[in-house]
Scaffold this motif. Structure first.
Motif, mmCIF file in Angstrom:
data_model
loop_
_atom_site.group_PDB
_atom_site.id
_atom_site.type_symbol
_atom_site.label_atom_id
_atom_site.label_comp_id
_atom_site.label_asym_id
_atom_site.label_seq_id
_atom_site.Cartn_x
_atom_site.Cartn_y
_atom_site.Cartn_z
ATOM 1 N N LEU A 282 0.817 -1.219 0.000
ATOM 2 C CA LEU A 282 0.000 0.000 0.000
ATOM 3 C C LEU A 282 0.848 1.265 0.000
ATOM 4 C CD1 LEU A 282 -2.863 -0.906 2.518
ATOM 5 C CD2 LEU A 282 -3.085 -0.487 0.068
ATOM 6 N N TYR A 283 1.936 1.227 0.749
ATOM 7 C CA TYR A 283 2.700 2.465 0.954
ATOM 8 C C TYR A 283 3.916 2.616 0.066
ATOM 9 C CZ TYR A 283 -0.055 3.840 5.005
ATOM 10 O OH TYR A 283 -1.068 4.235 5.815
ATOM 11 N N LYS A 284 4.236 1.548 -0.668
ATOM 12 C CA LYS A 284 5.447 1.577 -1.474
ATOM 13 C C LYS A 284 5.578 2.826 -2.355
ATOM 14 C CE LYS A 284 8.309 -2.004 -3.507
ATOM 15 N NZ LYS A 284 8.242 -3.315 -4.161
ATOM 16 N N PRO A 285 4.512 3.150 -3.138
ATOM 17 C CA PRO A 285 4.653 4.334 -4.013
ATOM 18 C C PRO A 285 4.895 5.625 -3.227
ATOM 19 C CG PRO A 285 2.648 3.085 -4.533
ATOM 20 C CD PRO A 285 3.199 2.508 -3.283
ATOM 21 N N LEU A 286 4.178 5.760 -2.111
ATOM 22 C CA LEU A 286 4.308 6.981 -1.322
ATOM 23 C C LEU A 286 5.713 7.106 -0.727
ATOM 24 C CD1 LEU A 286 2.833 9.462 -0.157
ATOM 25 C CD2 LEU A 286 2.238 8.086 1.823
ATOM 26 N N VAL A 287 6.202 6.007 -0.162
ATOM 27 C CA VAL A 287 7.538 6.016 0.442
ATOM 28 C C VAL A 287 8.579 6.383 -0.611
ATOM 29 C CG1 VAL A 287 9.336 4.522 1.419
ATOM 30 C CG2 VAL A 287 7.009 4.406 2.310
ATOM 31 N N LYS A 288 8.380 5.817 -1.816
ATOM 32 C CA LYS A 288 9.341 6.083 -2.882
ATOM 33 C C LYS A 288 9.291 7.556 -3.299
ATOM 34 C CE LYS A 288 10.775 4.355 -7.349
ATOM 35 N NZ LYS A 288 9.902 4.472 -8.538
ATOM 36 N N SER A 289 8.080 8.077 -3.492
ATOM 37 C CA SER A 289 7.945 9.480 -3.905
ATOM 38 C C SER A 289 8.572 10.411 -2.877
ATOM 39 C CB SER A 289 6.477 9.867 -4.046
ATOM 40 O OG SER A 289 5.876 9.106 -5.034
ATOM 41 N N VAL A 290 8.260 10.149 -1.618
ATOM 42 C CA VAL A 290 8.766 11.049 -0.584
ATOM 43 C C VAL A 290 10.294 10.999 -0.533
ATOM 44 C CG1 VAL A 290 8.816 11.510 1.900
ATOM 45 C CG2 VAL A 290 6.656 11.054 0.772
ATOM 46 N N SER A 291 10.832 9.808 -0.764
ATOM 47 C CA SER A 291 12.303 9.752 -0.716
ATOM 48 C C SER A 291 12.924 10.484 -1.910
ATOM 49 C CB SER A 291 12.804 8.311 -0.577
ATOM 50 O OG SER A 291 12.926 7.707 -1.822
ATOM 51 N N ILE A 292 12.198 10.505 -3.052
ATOM 52 C CA ILE A 292 12.684 11.300 -4.189
ATOM 53 C C ILE A 292 12.617 12.790 -3.851
ATOM 54 C CG2 ILE A 292 12.195 12.001 -6.577
ATOM 55 C CD1 ILE A 292 11.202 9.121 -7.055
ATOM 56 N N ILE A 293 11.494 13.195 -3.245
ATOM 57 C CA ILE A 293 11.333 14.605 -2.864
ATOM 58 C C ILE A 293 12.434 15.003 -1.873
ATOM 59 C CG2 ILE A 293 9.831 16.256 -1.678
ATOM 60 C CD1 ILE A 293 7.468 14.465 -2.728
ATOM 61 N N ASP A 294 12.686 14.117 -0.910
ATOM 62 C CA ASP A 294 13.734 14.406 0.083
ATOM 63 C C ASP A 294 15.082 14.582 -0.598
ATOM 64 O OD1 ASP A 294 11.887 14.270 2.058
ATOM 65 O OD2 ASP A 294 12.531 12.339 2.874
ATOM 66 N N LYS A 295 15.332 13.712 -1.588
ATOM 67 C CA LYS A 295 16.616 13.785 -2.288
ATOM 68 C C LYS A 295 16.743 15.106 -3.036
ATOM 69 C CE LYS A 295 18.100 9.332 -3.204
ATOM 70 N NZ LYS A 295 17.382 8.253 -3.852
ATOM 71 N N GLU A 296 15.636 15.522 -3.667
ATOM 72 C CA GLU A 296 15.667 16.801 -4.388
ATOM 73 C C GLU A 296 15.878 17.971 -3.450
ATOM 74 O OE1 GLU A 296 12.177 17.134 -6.780
ATOM 75 O OE2 GLU A 296 12.983 15.728 -8.254
ATOM 76 N N THR A 297 15.207 17.874 -2.303
ATOM 77 C CA THR A 297 15.368 18.941 -1.312
ATOM 78 C C THR A 297 16.839 19.068 -0.943
ATOM 79 O OG1 THR A 297 13.259 18.237 -0.444
ATOM 80 C CG2 THR A 297 14.493 19.794 0.879
ATOM 81 N N LYS A 298 17.509 17.917 -0.828
ATOM 82 C CA LYS A 298 18.907 17.929 -0.405
ATOM 83 C C LYS A 298 19.810 18.601 -1.427
ATOM 84 C CE LYS A 298 18.866 14.248 2.924
ATOM 85 N NZ LYS A 298 17.788 13.294 2.585
ATOM 86 N N GLU A 299 19.293 18.752 -2.655
ATOM 87 C CA GLU A 299 20.111 19.445 -3.657
ATOM 88 C C GLU A 299 19.990 20.958 -3.538
ATOM 89 O OE1 GLU A 299 18.941 17.611 -7.314
ATOM 90 O OE2 GLU A 299 19.757 15.687 -6.626
#
Ligand SMILES: *[C@@H]1O[C@H](CO)[C@@H](O)[C@H](O)[C@H]1NC(C)=O
Ligand SMILES: *[C@@H]1O[C@H](CO)[C@@H](O)[C@H](O)[C@H]1NC(C)=O
Ligand SMILES: *[C@@H]1O[C@H](CO)[C@@H](O)[C@H](O)[C@H]1NC(C)=O
Ligand SMILES: *[C@@H]1O[C@H](CO)[C@@H](O)[C@H](O)[C@H]1NC(C)=O
Ligand SMILES: *[C@@H]1O[C@H](CO)[C@@H](O)[C@H](O)[C@H]1NC(C)=O
Ligand SMILES: *[C@@H]1O[C@H](CO)[C@@H](O)[C@H](O)[C@H]1NC(C)=O
Length: 358
Positions: A282-299
């Motif tokens: 259920l949460y796989k897509p959300l966890v993945k998206s948020v980790s992408i967003i986090d990675k972008e934020t880190k840039e």
């Protein structure tokens, strides 16, 4: 400036302001903008203090250019950078860490003549024995030190443990642990040192993250623990004002945490581990998206020195601010929280999550 998905989130929310900001960004480097914005904020703060003084209210605090400081979480990038800077400025720094080698590594970044100013302390903030030992260590140092060094100028709580996971999957045990580390622990440290702070009219500085201002998925436990801390910090400010103790909250946005003296954040960050297979799906897509967003934020981070500057101001200025929003993102986040309704912010987050899922 590149317009990636985290920026389109900002565009969606506040396009006119972002447009202006990006124009300014293209003229001046970020650090210059920040320095200008900070200067304006300090001016406004000082004006406020001045106006109050006209009607007989003194909002100034004692400021020390010497004495001792206790830092919890000194092995983090921000904690470490503050520790190094304060030791170089001539303060005695009690550097609380979870593993002593971290503090010894910090020392190597301090010039030899100030080496002795950094005193490593084993300080797991959830361990009452460690806290008591820390108090004893400081008292022992004071008993041997010349009079002018015998002030606890401030406590800087940099301790904090990021924790990721959808709320549904967080066990009661994890909840308790995170609250212990991020909320109860820092409070216990401050209570233990309150007498020393009262004597010196020292300062309390707590760090929190701008994450808590927007209800971003996956970061819920961390957010809640920091929000509890923030609330308690505001209350504390009112409780100890009469003792001449200043309390400031530093709310940082995306800060560059890569450094040669701190532990990488991936080492300290934890994830929820007790997903059921169903929750996993259920949460796989959300966890993945948020980790992408986090990675972008880190840039789009600001240097740790921007946070250090705010902390040093909170510690040493006669007119410390009650809160410091570190970085443009943390200032904007606050603004969004004021301007937009929950539903609008939720929708913006969903759009962002959907975008990064593509
Ligand atoms: C106290 O702190 C100072 C650093 O300012 C250090 O030089 C001294 O050795 C310490 N004393 C004790 C007894 O720990
Ligand atoms: C900040 O300090 C206050 C005062 O003791 C404490 O109640 C609160 O838990 C602290 N918060 C953090 C995040 O350290
Ligand atoms: C406590 O936190 C809530 C939620 O963010 C906020 O609305 C409230 O103003 C805070 N109260 C204080 C005293 O800081
Ligand atoms: C870490 O050390 C290396 C080599 O000494 C240096 O090139 C690099 O800039 C340092 N990084 C930071 C973040 O200080
Ligand atoms: C934690 O989750 C993130 C995705 O949210 C993943 O990238 C990371 O590898 C995970 N870390 C651990 C220690 O499981
Ligand atoms: C996000 O994606 C989901 C699933 O594809 C969809 O149901 C939802 O309407 C989308 N939300 C937005 C705000 O675009």
């Amino acid at each position: 400036m590149a317009r990636n998905s985290s920026y389109s989130f900002l565009y969606l929310l506040f396009s006119p302001l972002i447009w202006i900001t990006s124009k300014v960004y293209s003229i001046l480097p970020t650090t210059d903008i920040l320095i200008i914005v900070e200067a304006l904020e300090y001016m406004f703060n000082n004006l406020q203090v001045f106006l109050f003084s006209l009607v007989g209210y003194d909002l100034k605090f004692i400021s020390y250019d010497h004495g001792s400081v206790l830092i919890t979480g000194a092995s983090s990038a921000i904690g470490g950078s503050v520790a190094i800077q304060l030791a170089e400025q001539g303060y005695t720094v009690f550097a609380g860490v979870n593993a002593l080698p971290d503090a010894h590594r910090l020392k190597t970044f301090i010039s030899p003549k100030n080496h002795h100013r950094l005193i490593p302390l084993l300080l797991d903030v959830t361990n009452q024995n460690h806290i008591q030992h820390a108090v004893q260590t400081v008292l022992h140092n004071f008993s041997q030190a010349p009079e002018r060094e015998r002030q606890l100028v401030g406590i800087i709580n940099c301790v904090g443990m990021p924790f990721d996971g959808p709320l549904e999957t967080i066990s009661a045990q994890d909840w308790t642990h995170i609250l212990q580390v991020n909320t109860v622990g820092p409070f216990a440290v401050i209570s233990a040192f309150m007498d020393l702070l009262r004597e010196s009219r020292g300062r309390v500085i707590n760090l929190s993250s701008a994450n808590t201002m927007i209800a971003s998925p996956i970061h819920g436990v961390y957010s809640a623990s920091k929000q509890a801390l923030e609330n308690a910090t505001h209350t504390l400010r009112n409780e100890v004002f009469r003792f001449g103790i200043s309390v400031s909250l530093i709310i940082y946005g995306a800060v560059d945490t890569s450094s040669n003296f701190s532990r990488p954040i991936v080492e300290t960050k934890r994830n929820s581990t007790n997903f059921t297979p169903k929750q996993e799906t259920l949460y796989k897509p959300l966890v993945k998206s948020v980790s992408i967003i986090d990675k972008e934020t880190k840039e789009h981070t600001v240097e740790a020195s921007v946070a250090t500057r705010a902390i040093v101001h909170a510690l040493t200025s006669e007119t410390p601010k009650s809160r410091y929003l570190v970085g443009i993102d943390s200032k904007l986040t606050r603004l969004f929280g004021w301007v937009f309704s929950d539903r609008v912010l939720d929708l913006a987050y969903q759009v962002l999550v959907n975008q990064s899922a593509q």
